[in-house]
Enzyme design. Structure first.
Site, PDB file in Angstrom:
ATOM      1  N   GLU A 314      87.142  63.915  72.385  1.00 33.42           N
ATOM      2  CA  GLU A 314      86.555  64.408  71.136  1.00 33.42           C
ATOM      3  C   GLU A 314      87.136  65.765  70.737  1.00 33.42           C
ATOM      4  O   GLU A 314      86.417  66.710  70.425  1.00 33.42           O
ATOM      5  CB  GLU A 314      85.028  64.471  71.262  1.00 33.42           C
ATOM      6  CG  GLU A 314      84.420  63.102  71.550  1.00 33.42           C
ATOM      7  CD  GLU A 314      82.906  63.060  71.521  1.00 33.42           C
ATOM      8  OE1 GLU A 314      82.269  64.056  71.856  1.00 33.42           O
ATOM      9  OE2 GLU A 314      82.368  61.989  71.167  1.00 33.42           O
ATOM     10  N   ASP A 388      78.068  55.285  74.923  1.00 32.54           N
ATOM     11  CA  ASP A 388      77.578  56.661  74.815  1.00 32.54           C
ATOM     12  C   ASP A 388      76.054  56.716  74.781  1.00 32.54           C
ATOM     13  O   ASP A 388      75.485  56.946  73.715  1.00 32.54           O
ATOM     14  CB  ASP A 388      78.152  57.297  73.531  1.00 32.54           C
ATOM     15  CG  ASP A 388      77.886  58.786  73.456  1.00 32.54           C
ATOM     16  OD1 ASP A 388      77.499  59.368  74.475  1.00 32.54           O
ATOM     17  OD2 ASP A 388      78.073  59.374  72.369  1.00 32.54           O
ATOM     18  N   GLU A 416      69.327  61.761  72.571  1.00 36.27           N
ATOM     19  CA  GLU A 416      70.218  61.770  71.407  1.00 36.27           C
ATOM     20  C   GLU A 416      70.099  60.478  70.602  1.00 36.27           C
ATOM     21  O   GLU A 416      70.125  60.501  69.377  1.00 36.27           O
ATOM     22  CB  GLU A 416      71.656  61.977  71.886  1.00 36.27           C
ATOM     23  CG  GLU A 416      72.678  61.888  70.781  1.00 36.27           C
ATOM     24  CD  GLU A 416      74.110  62.076  71.256  1.00 36.27           C
ATOM     25  OE1 GLU A 416      74.329  62.389  72.436  1.00 36.27           O
ATOM     26  OE2 GLU A 416      75.025  61.898  70.420  1.00 36.27           O
TER      27      GLU A 416
HETATM   28  C1  GCV Z   1      78.685  67.233  74.113  1.00 35.10           C
HETATM   29  C2  GCV Z   1      78.517  62.276  72.373  1.00 35.10           C
HETATM   30  C3  GCV Z   1      77.657  63.314  71.715  1.00 35.10           C
HETATM   31  C4  GCV Z   1      78.328  64.682  71.725  1.00 35.10           C
HETATM   32  C5  GCV Z   1      78.668  65.029  73.185  1.00 35.10           C
HETATM   33  C6  GCV Z   1      79.580  63.944  73.729  1.00 35.10           C
HETATM   34  C7  GCV Z   1      79.936  64.177  75.192  1.00 35.10           C
HETATM   35  O1  GCV Z   1      79.625  61.996  71.595  1.00 35.10           O
HETATM   36  O2  GCV Z   1      77.372  62.920  70.408  1.00 35.10           O
HETATM   37  O3  GCV Z   1      77.426  65.607  71.188  1.00 35.10           O
HETATM   38  O4  GCV Z   1      79.287  66.280  73.267  1.00 35.10           O
HETATM   39  O5  GCV Z   1      78.917  62.710  73.647  1.00 35.10           O
HETATM   40  O6  GCV Z   1      79.257  63.613  76.023  1.00 35.10           O
HETATM   41  O7  GCV Z   1      80.861  64.902  75.465  1.00 35.10           O
END
Ligand code: GCV
Length: 715
Positions: A314, A388, A416
């Site tokens: 990411e 995720d 989340e």
């Molecule tokens: C901390 C998902 C979440 C992100 C998180 C990522 C990760 O994509 O939406 O907020 O980033 O996982 O675990 O690195």
């Protein structure tokens, strides 16, 4: 407190009283604001019975950890028994606590070798004969083990267990039991729903918030022994001298409670802080920079846990930025930490976009080639499922897929994708399903629990749901998930029912009928949220960015795999992601018996059907219904559960203090609104493909699809 000589009996009795009053003071003003978590220590109904058995306590040992033990026993026993208890050091006490090194009494019991054989952190609690009296002994080879034993003993009282014949040996199945805080240095928390960060960086190191001690106590009470203080989307600033001093101040508070601090390290820190032209892990200057940084950290924090790294994920920098491998990157950092016995926790949450790619297979594809190539002090942290933290996912194929790597699970305690801190979802059942999954790595019975505990170094991480809210987790009931994480980290085979029952009795009520009702609610809550959000293997139907409400129509994110339409693939024929040979074939990443089950439309568990298959709307389900009808009824079932839970909760008025009762009731109102919204938005949207009527028993949506599309669900 300072007026009494530390170490004397008088000191502890008085100190306990003062602490007890302080600790309980707020709850005397308000009903109960939830601050005390599961360590409430209010008088238990069996207090009289216990008072006869526990008249005095001796704690043998001198260290900051032993001081914490004394404080906990003073406050705990005084509260639970409703009278102050002498905590001294006399051998004729009714409870004796210590190690063979600190206690003659314990040494004489002849347990030295046995205690040493118990895993680090393990302990023994036994009722033994001493002449003509019986004594309860809490013993361990280490101070921290003794603290864990102390908390266990208090839990026995809190849950009103008999003390007459205690015979317990306990040791953790996983060695590193770590909370991950996705806390940013500005005090915000990524995916945090319970206020701001608990670390007040601007006040540290000069001012230490007393709440840090309560955080440490809560964690120690469930055996958590590590805390990653900052977000994995890391800011390099945390590694500056200025911040390391602040980190050291926190580490000093945590140390007596057996908690090590860890930091998320930004891979490009040598550029940002060291002004080097590169962060290439094979570059000499970069290697030296990390070595010097590790030395600097360990000078300040001798028990520093290590680095957590989100690399090439990411948008985060990583070794692949320099055409190096994940193993190159992790091993370079591991070499810097190894002389100090530090760990590198390398995250496997890597999913690069390639043509025709399936995100569910990406981490395996990226990491599997490095099995056996990581240094001994590298742990590979893998999310429980391949996408995720969805409401339900099959286990990640890297569990059981990397036999020569120390794979540790990453669970998400913060919700989340599960309604933030608005929805009541007890996550232990979801985690149980994960731990019980059979990977078949070494034949039948190779459960995830077994695979992850049978490693040279074992561990587990949980993304914390804590924050500055007075009740820590935003929703009183979600404290149970923090608790459950700790209990499962200690022993991943613990049953959800045991965890729910313990937590309820410690946190909410001793009324047996109410306990049974609440436990039943807790155990049903995960299935309910799956039903109203993503039944039958659907996943990632969330509104982009914030991940709160439904948006199955969403297709505007810059990456395909951030869009719900990529995951459900609904069309005129049917719905679901084909991950079999006719599709992405990422099902082949599982060991053959698992693969064969998942890829066979008839044998695939229906809860994962649409995860692995693109299925016709008219597909016959086990119930005899069509897929469309079944899906619609699942959505309805989720809503029905929330409604009946609201009614059940209403019956608990008066059993639980008003403050928490009302707060939970109010959250359930939001949960019902959201569940209805999820059902209606998803069914109306999928109906545009299925073109079938809603079956009998499913309520008609209140709005038109356009209304749901126009507006995100408020959170
Ligand atoms: C901390 C998902 C979440 C992100 C998180 C990522 C990760 O994509 O939406 O907020 O980033 O996982 O675990 O690195």
């Amino acid at each position: 407190m300072v007026y009494f000589k530390p170490g004397s009996t008088r000191y502890f009795v008085k100190a306990s009283f003062v602490l007890f009053v302080l600790f309980c003071g707020i709850s005397a003003v308000k009903a109960d604001d939830g601050y005390r978590l599961w360590l409430r220590y209010d008088k238990v109904p069996s207090a009289d019975k216990y008072r006869d058995r526990i008249q005095s306590i001796a704690v043998h040992g001198k260290s900051a950890t032993f001081d914490a033990i004394r404080r906990e026993l003073s406050v705990g026993c005084a509260g639970l028994l409703g009278t102050s208890i002498v905590v001294g050091d006399r051998d004729d006490a009714s409870v004796i606590v210590g190690t063979p090194q600190t206690s003659n009494f314990i040494r004489k019991l002849g347990w030295v070798i046995e205690l040493q054989r118990i895993e680090p952190g393990g302990y023994r609690i036994r009722t033994v004969r001493d002449g003509n009296r019986s004594v309860i002994v809490i013993a361990s080879a280490t101070d921290v083990g003794t603290l864990y034993g102390t908390f266990h003993f208090l839990r026995l009282l809190q849950t009103e267990q008999p003390l007459a014949r205690l015979h317990l040996d306990q040791s953790p199945r996983l060695s590193f039991r770590i909370l991950n805080h996705w806390d940013n240095l500005d005090g915000s928390i990524e995916r945090g729903y319970a206020g701001k960060s608990l670390w007040n960086w601007s006040e540290l190191p000069a001012h230490i918030d007393p709440r840090l001690t309560d955080y440490a106590r809560a964690n120690a009470s469930i055996g958590i022994n590590g805390s990653v203080l900052n977000n994995v989307n890391a800011n390099a600033q945390i590694l500056t001298a200025e911040y390391l001093e602040k980190v050291a101040a926190i580490a000093n508070v945590f140390r007596p409670y057996g908690i090590r601090v860890y930091l998320s390290a930004r891979f490009s820190a040598p550029i940002e802080l060291g002004k080097l032209p590169t962060a290439d892990p094979l570059d000499r200057a970069v290697i030296e920079w990390w070595k010097a940084k590790a030395d600097e950290i360990y000078k300040l924090i001798p028990d520093f846990g290590g680095f957590v790294v989100k690399a090439n994920s990411e948008g985060q920098p990583g070794p692949r930025t320099y055409s190096r491998t994940h193993a190159d990157g992790a091993n370079m950092l591991a070499a810097a930490l190894e002389p100090h016995l530090g760990l590198v926790i390398w995250r496997a949450f890597v999913y690069d976009m390639k043509p025709g790619y399936d995100r569910a297979g990406a981490a395996y594809e990226n990491l599997h080639p490095f099995d056996g190539k990581f240094a001994r002090n590298v742990l590979l942290q893998v999310k429980n499922g391949p996408i995720d933290f969805q409401p339900r996912e099959p286990f990640h194929p890297l569990f059981g897929g990397m036999p020569q790597t120390q794979v540790i699970p990453e669970l998400q305690i913060t919700q989340e994708y599960l309604g933030f801190s608005n929805h009541f979802v007890f996550l232990a059942t979801m985690w149980r399903e994960f731990f019980d999954s059979d990977t078949y790595a070494d034949g039948r019975g190779s459960t995830v629990a077994k695979e992850v505990s049978d490693k040279y170094l074992s561990g587990i991480s949980g993304v914390a749901n804590t924050g500055s809210d007075r009740n820590w987790t935003g929703h009183h009931m979600l404290q149970a998930n923090w608790y459950a994480f700790g209990r499962l980290a200690w022993n991943p085979d613990t049953s959800s029912e045991q965890i729910a029952t313990e937590w309820t009795r410690m946190t909410l009520t001793h009324d047996p009928k109410a306990v049974a009702t609440i436990v039943r609610m807790m155990l049903g809550s995960h299935e309910a949220v799956v039903n109203y959000m993503t039944p039958l293997g659907l996943h990632h139907l969330f509104w982009g960015g914030h991940h709160y409400g439904p948006a199955p129509w969403w297709d505007t994110e810059k990456r395909d795999d951030w869009n719900p339409v990529y995951y459900h693939k609904a069309d005129a024929f049917g719905i679901g992601f084909d991950r079999t040979k006719t599709g992405s074939n990422t099902v082949s990443q599982y060991h053959p018996p698992v693969r064969r089950q998942f890829e066979d439309l008839q044998r695939c568990p229906e809860k994962f059907l649409l995860w692995f298959h693109h299925v016709s709307w008219d597909h016959k389900m086990k119930s005899g219904r069509t897929l469309w009808d079944e899906m619609a009824l699942h959505y309805q079932e989720g809503v029905d559960w929330v409604r009946s839970t609201r009614a059940t909760w209403a019956d608990l008025r008066g059993v639980i203090d008003d403050e928490r009762y009302t707060a939970v009731s109010d959250k359930l109102v939001i949960q019902e609104r959201d569940a209805v919204w999820w059902r209606d938005a998803c069914l109306l949207y999928f109906q545009t493909f299925a073109k079938r009527p809603l079956p009998a028993g499913v309520e008609k949506p209140a709005h038109a699809l356009a209304d749901y599309k126009a507006k995100a669900l408020d959170y």
